[in-house]
Design a protein around this motif. Structure first.
Motif, PDB file in Angstrom:
ATOM      1  N   GLY A  52      10.761 -18.161   4.995  1.00 15.91           N
ATOM      2  CA  GLY A  52      10.596 -18.321   3.556  1.00 15.91           C
ATOM      3  C   GLY A  52       9.269 -17.778   3.060  1.00 15.91           C
ATOM      4  N   LEU A  53       8.198 -17.963   3.828  1.00 20.62           N
ATOM      5  CA  LEU A  53       6.886 -17.442   3.434  1.00 20.62           C
ATOM      6  C   LEU A  53       6.891 -15.917   3.361  1.00 20.62           C
ATOM      7  N   MET A  54       7.614 -15.262   4.274  1.00 25.97           N
ATOM      8  CA  MET A  54       7.666 -13.800   4.242  1.00 25.97           C
ATOM      9  C   MET A  54       8.373 -13.292   2.985  1.00 25.97           C
ATOM     10  N   VAL A  55       9.433 -13.965   2.579  1.00 30.63           N
ATOM     11  CA  VAL A  55      10.133 -13.570   1.353  1.00 30.63           C
ATOM     12  C   VAL A  55       9.207 -13.737   0.149  1.00 30.63           C
ATOM     13  N   ALA A  56       8.450 -14.835   0.109  1.00 34.74           N
ATOM     14  CA  ALA A  56       7.519 -15.052  -0.997  1.00 34.74           C
ATOM     15  C   ALA A  56       6.436 -13.974  -1.029  1.00 34.74           C
ATOM     16  N   LEU A  57       5.954 -13.555   0.147  1.00 38.77           N
ATOM     17  CA  LEU A  57       4.938 -12.509   0.200  1.00 38.77           C
ATOM     18  C   LEU A  57       5.463 -11.185  -0.329  1.00 38.77           C
ATOM     19  N   VAL A  58       6.708 -10.869  -0.052  1.00 33.86           N
ATOM     20  CA  VAL A  58       7.289  -9.622  -0.555  1.00 33.86           C
ATOM     21  C   VAL A  58       7.197  -9.584  -2.077  1.00 33.86           C
ATOM     22  N   ALA A  59       7.544 -10.694  -2.716  1.00 33.42           N
ATOM     23  CA  ALA A  59       7.499 -10.742  -4.177  1.00 33.42           C
ATOM     24  C   ALA A  59       6.068 -10.593  -4.692  1.00 33.42           C
ATOM     25  N   LEU A  60       5.110 -11.247  -4.038  1.00 28.29           N
ATOM     26  CA  LEU A  60       3.719 -11.201  -4.493  1.00 28.29           C
ATOM     27  C   LEU A  60       3.110  -9.817  -4.307  1.00 28.29           C
ATOM     28  N   LEU A  61       3.314  -9.216  -3.137  1.00 33.16           N
ATOM     29  CA  LEU A  61       2.710  -7.911  -2.862  1.00 33.16           C
ATOM     30  C   LEU A  61       3.356  -6.803  -3.683  1.00 33.16           C
ATOM     31  N   ALA A  62       4.650  -6.903  -3.930  1.00 26.81           N
ATOM     32  CA  ALA A  62       5.302  -5.897  -4.767  1.00 26.81           C
ATOM     33  C   ALA A  62       4.670  -5.853  -6.159  1.00 26.81           C
ATOM     34  N   TRP A  63       4.133  -6.981  -6.595  1.00 31.18           N
ATOM     35  CA  TRP A  63       3.517  -7.089  -7.921  1.00 31.18           C
ATOM     36  C   TRP A  63       2.049  -6.689  -7.915  1.00 31.18           C
ATOM     37  N   GLN A  64       1.300  -7.071  -6.871  1.00 28.32           N
ATOM     38  CA  GLN A  64      -0.152  -6.965  -6.894  1.00 28.32           C
ATOM     39  C   GLN A  64      -0.748  -5.842  -6.047  1.00 28.32           C
ATOM     40  N   LEU A  65      -0.112  -5.484  -4.961  1.00 30.85           N
ATOM     41  CA  LEU A  65      -0.740  -4.539  -4.031  1.00 30.85           C
ATOM     42  C   LEU A  65      -0.669  -3.119  -4.587  1.00 30.85           C
ATOM     43  N   PRO A  66      -1.784  -2.383  -4.587  1.00 30.03           N
ATOM     44  CA  PRO A  66      -1.744  -1.005  -5.087  1.00 30.03           C
ATOM     45  C   PRO A  66      -1.056  -0.084  -4.091  1.00 30.03           C
ATOM     46  N   GLN A  67      -0.584   1.038  -4.578  1.00 24.24           N
ATOM     47  CA  GLN A  67      -0.062   2.063  -3.682  1.00 24.24           C
ATOM     48  C   GLN A  67      -1.220   2.755  -2.973  1.00 24.24           C
ATOM     49  N   ASP A  68      -0.956   3.210  -1.768  1.00 25.21           N
ATOM     50  CA  ASP A  68      -1.990   3.888  -0.980  1.00 25.21           C
ATOM     51  C   ASP A  68      -1.353   5.110  -0.337  1.00 25.21           C
ATOM     52  N   GLN A  69      -1.612   6.267  -0.924  1.00 26.39           N
ATOM     53  CA  GLN A  69      -0.929   7.482  -0.500  1.00 26.39           C
ATOM     54  C   GLN A  69      -1.404   7.931   0.881  1.00 26.39           C
ATOM     55  N   PRO A  70      -0.517   8.547   1.659  1.00 27.59           N
ATOM     56  CA  PRO A  70      -0.874   8.962   3.022  1.00 27.59           C
ATOM     57  C   PRO A  70      -1.806  10.166   3.034  1.00 27.59           C
ATOM     58  N   THR A  71      -2.453  10.370   4.182  1.00 32.66           N
ATOM     59  CA  THR A  71      -3.359  11.503   4.360  1.00 32.66           C
ATOM     60  C   THR A  71      -2.843  12.499   5.386  1.00 32.66           C
ATOM     61  N   PHE A  72      -1.750  12.171   6.059  1.00 34.56           N
ATOM     62  CA  PHE A  72      -1.230  13.010   7.150  1.00 34.56           C
ATOM     63  C   PHE A  72      -0.015  13.783   6.663  1.00 34.56           C
ATOM     64  N   THR A  73       0.036  15.089   6.958  1.00 33.15           N
ATOM     65  CA  THR A  73       1.113  15.927   6.443  1.00 33.15           C
ATOM     66  C   THR A  73       2.055  16.454   7.522  1.00 33.15           C
ATOM     67  N   GLY A  74       1.839  16.106   8.784  1.00 27.80           N
ATOM     68  CA  GLY A  74       2.666  16.625   9.859  1.00 27.80           C
ATOM     69  C   GLY A  74       3.901  15.773  10.103  1.00 27.80           C
ATOM     70  N   SER A  75       4.567  16.041  11.224  1.00 22.62           N
ATOM     71  CA  SER A  75       5.765  15.312  11.614  1.00 22.62           C
ATOM     72  C   SER A  75       5.377  14.034  12.373  1.00 22.62           C
ATOM     73  N   TYR A  76       6.388  13.173  12.593  1.00 24.34           N
ATOM     74  CA  TYR A  76       6.138  11.952  13.365  1.00 24.34           C
ATOM     75  C   TYR A  76       5.718  12.293  14.793  1.00 24.34           C
ATOM     76  N   ALA A  77       6.341  13.348  15.365  1.00 24.78           N
ATOM     77  CA  ALA A  77       5.975  13.745  16.725  1.00 24.78           C
ATOM     78  C   ALA A  77       4.511  14.172  16.798  1.00 24.78           C
ATOM     79  N   SER A  78       4.060  14.967  15.826  1.00 25.46           N
ATOM     80  CA  SER A  78       2.656  15.384  15.840  1.00 25.46           C
ATOM     81  C   SER A  78       1.727  14.215  15.534  1.00 25.46           C
ATOM     82  N   LEU A  79       2.205  13.280  14.731  1.00 26.56           N
ATOM     83  CA  LEU A  79       1.431  12.065  14.468  1.00 26.56           C
ATOM     84  C   LEU A  79       1.179  11.301  15.758  1.00 26.56           C
ATOM     85  N   MET A  80       2.230  11.099  16.535  1.00 34.74           N
ATOM     86  CA  MET A  80       2.093  10.354  17.786  1.00 34.74           C
ATOM     87  C   MET A  80       1.275  11.142  18.810  1.00 34.74           C
ATOM     88  N   LYS A  81       1.433  12.463  18.808  1.00 32.25           N
ATOM     89  CA  LYS A  81       0.656  13.297  19.726  1.00 32.25           C
ATOM     90  C   LYS A  81      -0.831  13.195  19.427  1.00 32.25           C
TER      91      LYS A  81
END
Length: 406
Positions: free
Chosen positions: A188-217
């Motif tokens: 129940g606490l996790m469901v409540a957090l989803v509602a709160l963060l969807a409202w308050q948390l800012p977006q944070d755009q990524p800095t990586f432009t490669g593929s998942y494979a290159s990310l892991m590499k």
């Protein structure tokens, strides 16, 4: 200090995109801290409940401790394979999806009819509760450089209080409502957090432009080119192994002679240990002023002192209380300082740096849970204390001598 070159790590997005990051207000810092505490608690609810879980499924103490190990293994897998995506995908959306999944995994654990299904649910809880390891790099990214250690320390203080108070809450709930109720409440606490963060948390755009494979590499590139990262990960692994040795076995120790306490008392020790989390902002501030190496060394020495207290004074409640406080202050001070250090290495790769460090950290924690259960079963409390002291001694040697050559 050596940094990764443009040839070894894929290029981040243009610097201009970083100019549009939201302001890091005090309210947002505290929201991040509270979120970290509530989510990371999912991983530790089961520790004071292990004896009760063992009775439900007719498991020995060491067998029941595998539930704690499964959760930590899942958390390690989440950090290794999911957290790096924080450099590649928009972090807010990723975290919301993970929280919804964590709610489902907690519900599965609450209603598990067999220990095998509980173990599967425990792994999923660990994987999907790696959200704090996305939030901490996000805070480091948004923080001014001169205050990064202090802000990371404040966010981490929420995480650490969540780790410790989760044992207090679950011990009380387990005694009065049963262990399954704790997992239902967590869902129940996790469901409540989803509602709160969807409202308050800012977006944070990524800095990586490669593929998942290159990310892991690129994780391998960071490990190879950053000796300070390797040292921090090893120190963290040994220290968290020592930390897990104590907390995995405490409920078993308190239930037997000379104490014969229930799960609520085992959870109460988490409340006592929460005082150690108060050292997190101070450790971050000290790391900003004197450098993280100083605070890491101090934390390791405090953890060694704690196991001396637990070994010689563990037959008395007062000895356990002092040992818990000193152990938590030492381990958390070193942890905060290590994170302050690694986030300064390659700014555009902070999620991946945190992945390397925290994967090592929780691999150590998983190993500590297994070894702690074996030490308790075969050698009792003296074996637990000797094992914890030995692991802390290994952290001291690594912190002083590894990766400090030419």
């Amino acid at each position: 200090m050596k940094t990764a070159t443009s040839n070894s790590l894929p290029s981040p997005l243009p610097a201009a995109s970083a100019n549009h990051t939201p302001q890091l207000s005090n309210a947002l810092v505290w929201l991040m801290a509270v979120t970290c505490g509530l989510v990371v608690a999912n991983i530790y609810y089961n520790q004071p409940l292990l004896a009760a879980i063992g009775r439900t499924f007719h498991k020995t103490d060491s067998g029941a401790s595998l539930a704690a190990t499964a959760t930590q293994i899942g958390y390690t897998l989440g950090m290794l394979f999911v957290v790096p995506l924080g450099d590649m995908l928009e972090r807010k959306r990723l975290m919301l999806l993970m929280l919804l999944g964590a709610a489902g995994a907690m519900a599965l654990a609450a209603w598990a009819p067999t220990f095998g299904l509980l173990a599967v649910a425990s792994v999923l809880i660990g994987v999907l509760s790696a959200v704090p390891q996305l939030l901490v790099p996000m805070a480091a990214h948004l923080a001014p450089e001169a205050a990064r250690g202090r802000i990371v320390g404040r966010v981490m203080s929420g995480l650490l209080i969540g780790i410790l108070l989760s044992r207090t809450v679950s011990g009380y709930v387990g005694l009065h409502l049963g262990w399954r109720a704790m997992f239902e409440i967590g869902a129940g606490l996790m469901v409540a957090l989803v509602a709160l963060l969807a409202w308050q948390l800012p977006q944070d755009q990524p800095t990586f432009t490669g593929s998942y494979a290159s990310l892991m590499k690129s994780l391998g590139t960071l490990i190879r080119e950053q000796p300070a990262l390797r040292r921090a990960a090893l120190v963290g692994a040994f220290l968290f192994a020592a930390f897990s040795v104590f907390w995995t076995t405490l409920a078993f120790y308190l239930e037997g002679p000379p104490f014969r306490y229930g799960s609520d008392v085992a959870g109460f020790f988490g409340l006592i240990g929460a005082f150690g989390a108060l050292a997190a902002p101070l450790a971050g501030k000290t790391a900003d002023a004197k450098g993280p190496d100083y605070t890491v060394g101090l934390g390791v020495l405090l953890a060694l002192a704690a196991y001396a207290v637990l070994g010689f004074g563990g037959l008395y409640v007062a000895g356990l209380v002092v040992g818990v406080i000193v152990l938590d202050v030492g381990v958390q001070s070193a942890h905060i300082s290590n994170q302050s250090l690694i986030f300064s290495l390659v700014p555009e790769a902070r999620s991946r740096l945190n992945t390397v460090y925290m994967t090592g950290y929780f691999t150590g924690g998983s190993l500590g849970s297994v070894l702690g259960g074996l030490a308790w079963t075969n050698f009792g409390w003296p074996g637990v204390c000797l094992l914890g002291a030995g692991l802390t001694g290994a952290a001291f040697l690594v912190s002083r001598f590894y990766g400090r050559g030419r």
